[in-house]
Scaffold this motif. Structure first.
Motif, short mmCIF file in Angstrom:
data_model
loop_
_atom_site.label_atom_id
_atom_site.label_comp_id
_atom_site.label_asym_id
_atom_site.label_seq_id
_atom_site.Cartn_x
_atom_site.Cartn_y
_atom_site.Cartn_z
N GLY A 9 35.34 9.06 62.81
CA GLY A 9 35.50 8.96 64.26
C GLY A 9 36.86 9.53 64.66
N PRO A 10 37.52 9.01 65.68
CA PRO A 10 37.15 7.79 66.38
C PRO A 10 36.04 8.00 67.41
CG PRO A 10 39.15 8.66 67.32
CD PRO A 10 38.78 9.57 66.17
N PHE A 11 35.32 6.95 67.66
CA PHE A 11 34.33 6.92 68.72
C PHE A 11 34.93 6.11 69.87
CE2 PHE A 11 30.17 8.36 66.91
CZ PHE A 11 30.63 8.67 65.65
N ASN A 12 35.04 6.75 71.01
CA ASN A 12 35.51 6.06 72.21
C ASN A 12 34.37 6.04 73.21
OD1 ASN A 12 38.24 5.80 71.23
ND2 ASN A 12 38.49 7.97 71.65
N VAL A 13 33.87 4.86 73.51
CA VAL A 13 32.69 4.77 74.38
C VAL A 13 32.96 3.77 75.49
CG1 VAL A 13 31.17 5.32 72.44
CG2 VAL A 13 31.56 2.93 73.06
N PRO A 14 32.31 3.95 76.64
CA PRO A 14 32.47 2.99 77.73
C PRO A 14 31.65 1.73 77.47
CG PRO A 14 30.96 4.71 78.39
CD PRO A 14 31.48 5.11 77.03
N GLU A 15 32.07 0.66 78.08
CA GLU A 15 31.28 -0.59 78.00
C GLU A 15 29.85 -0.32 78.41
OE1 GLU A 15 33.91 -3.29 80.40
OE2 GLU A 15 32.99 -4.78 79.07
N GLY A 16 28.94 -0.94 77.68
CA GLY A 16 27.52 -0.80 78.00
C GLY A 16 26.84 0.37 77.33
N ALA A 17 27.63 1.24 76.69
CA ALA A 17 27.03 2.41 76.04
C ALA A 17 26.35 2.01 74.73
CB ALA A 17 28.12 3.44 75.76
N THR A 18 25.52 2.91 74.26
CA THR A 18 24.90 2.78 72.94
C THR A 18 25.59 3.76 72.00
OG1 THR A 18 22.75 2.11 73.83
CG2 THR A 18 22.78 3.07 71.62
N VAL A 19 25.94 3.29 70.83
CA VAL A 19 26.64 4.15 69.87
C VAL A 19 26.00 3.98 68.50
CG1 VAL A 19 28.38 2.36 69.39
CG2 VAL A 19 28.92 4.77 68.97
N ALA A 20 25.96 5.07 67.76
CA ALA A 20 25.34 5.04 66.43
C ALA A 20 26.29 5.61 65.39
CB ALA A 20 24.03 5.83 66.44
N LEU A 80 33.62 -4.87 74.86
CA LEU A 80 35.01 -4.63 74.47
C LEU A 80 35.29 -5.21 73.10
CD1 LEU A 80 36.87 -5.36 77.84
CD2 LEU A 80 36.28 -3.14 76.87
N SER A 81 34.69 -6.36 72.83
CA SER A 81 34.93 -7.05 71.56
C SER A 81 34.31 -6.34 70.36
CB SER A 81 34.38 -8.48 71.63
OG SER A 81 32.99 -8.44 71.94
N ASP A 82 33.53 -5.30 70.60
CA ASP A 82 32.97 -4.53 69.49
C ASP A 82 33.98 -3.54 68.92
OD1 ASP A 82 29.71 -4.22 71.14
OD2 ASP A 82 30.47 -5.78 69.77
N SER A 83 35.10 -3.35 69.59
CA SER A 83 36.12 -2.43 69.12
C SER A 83 36.62 -2.89 67.76
CB SER A 83 37.29 -2.36 70.11
OG SER A 83 36.87 -1.87 71.36
N ALA A 84 36.49 -2.02 66.77
CA ALA A 84 36.84 -2.36 65.39
C ALA A 84 36.55 -1.14 64.53
CB ALA A 84 36.03 -3.55 64.90
N THR A 85 36.76 -1.28 63.24
CA THR A 85 36.34 -0.27 62.28
C THR A 85 35.10 -0.78 61.56
OG1 THR A 85 38.57 0.59 61.97
CG2 THR A 85 36.98 1.04 60.23
N TYR A 86 34.10 0.06 61.45
CA TYR A 86 32.84 -0.33 60.83
C TYR A 86 32.71 0.37 59.48
CZ TYR A 86 31.79 -2.57 65.19
OH TYR A 86 31.85 -3.41 66.28
N LEU A 87 32.51 -0.43 58.45
CA LEU A 87 32.46 0.08 57.08
C LEU A 87 31.03 -0.01 56.55
CD1 LEU A 87 35.48 -2.02 55.72
CD2 LEU A 87 35.55 0.35 56.47
N CYS A 88 30.55 1.08 56.00
CA CYS A 88 29.27 0.97 55.31
C CYS A 88 29.55 0.75 53.83
CB CYS A 88 28.38 2.18 55.55
SG CYS A 88 28.92 3.70 54.80
N VAL A 89 28.71 -0.03 53.21
CA VAL A 89 28.92 -0.45 51.83
C VAL A 89 27.62 -0.27 51.06
CG1 VAL A 89 29.68 -2.31 50.32
CG2 VAL A 89 30.57 -2.14 52.65
#
Lengths: 109, 111
Positions: A9-20, A80-89
């Motif tokens: 990333g980074p992925f910067n998205v507005p509230e309410g958006a869908t992100v994959a 807003l609380s979804d802001s973080a780093t997402y790790l795949c394992v």
């Protein structure tokens, strides 16, 4: 070749958006797959396991494509609380857990 | 329920000094135990894992060592720290092939 590859990333998205997010893995014999969430300077916490048939937990949907060797995470109605780093394992065998470098998500008000 | 404790949370050490980080797990027996390191802005690197007392597998050559003196205790050590040892150290446990649970981590700065 890395065991697990992930778009940082980074992925910067507005509230309410869908992100994959997508993640690819190299070992076709891998058996277990997970998505973890990591906040800054904190330990990773399990978000969800990924099952062959795909699985959903509220706004989060995980998919596994064994033929193409990738897993995905879809987040709907971003908060807003979804802001973080997402790790795949990926767990190819027993005690070996391989982590992607993480995808950074920032949800903007 | 199971809990994992890791300490200290923060550590600042001079180059060449020794290191000892400790991790304990409660509420389970015979867990698999792991030490990971995360350098700034990087992914998690597996350092050591253990499937039982005295059984340690090392993933990368380095000046670190690990020991498991008791079933639920895992220790990461170094005799002489290097600058490159700085990072976020995470202890984790699991059972069988199940998901990992992490301790709260130790932020190590070697100066």
């Amino acid at each position: 070749r890395k065991e697990v590859e992930q778009d940082p990333g980074p992925f910067n998205v507005p509230e309410g958006a869908t992100v994959a997010f997508n993640c690819t893995y190299s070992n076709s014999a891998s058996q277990s797959f997970f998505w973890y969430r990591q906040d800054c300077r904190k330990e990773p916490k399990l978000l969800m396991s990924v099952y062959s048939s795909g699985n959903e937990d509220g706004r989060f949907t995980a998919q596994l494509n064994r033929a193409s060797q990738y897993i995905s995470l879809l987040i709907r109605d971003s908060k807003l609380s979804d802001s973080a780093t997402y790790l795949c394992v990926v767990n190819p065998t027993g005690n070996q857990f391989y982590f992607g470098t993480g995808t950074s998500l920032t949800v903007i008000p | 329920s199971q809990t994992i404790h890791q300490w200290p949370a923060t550590l600042v050490q001079p180059v060449g000094s020794p290191l000892s980080l400790e991790c304990t797990v409660e509420g389970t027996s015979n867990p698999n135990l792991y030490w990971y390191r995360q350098a700034a802005g990087r992914g998690l690197q597996l350092l050591f894992y253990s499937v039982g007392i005295g059984q340690i597998s090392s993933e990368v050559p380095q000046n670190l060592s690990a020991s498991r003196p008791q079933d639920r205790q895992f220790i990461l050590s170094s005799k002489k720290l290097l600058l490159s040892d700085s990072g976020f150290y995470l202890c984790a446990w699991n059972r069988g092939y199940e998901k990992l649970f992490f301790g709260s981590g130790t932020q190590l700065s070697v100066l």
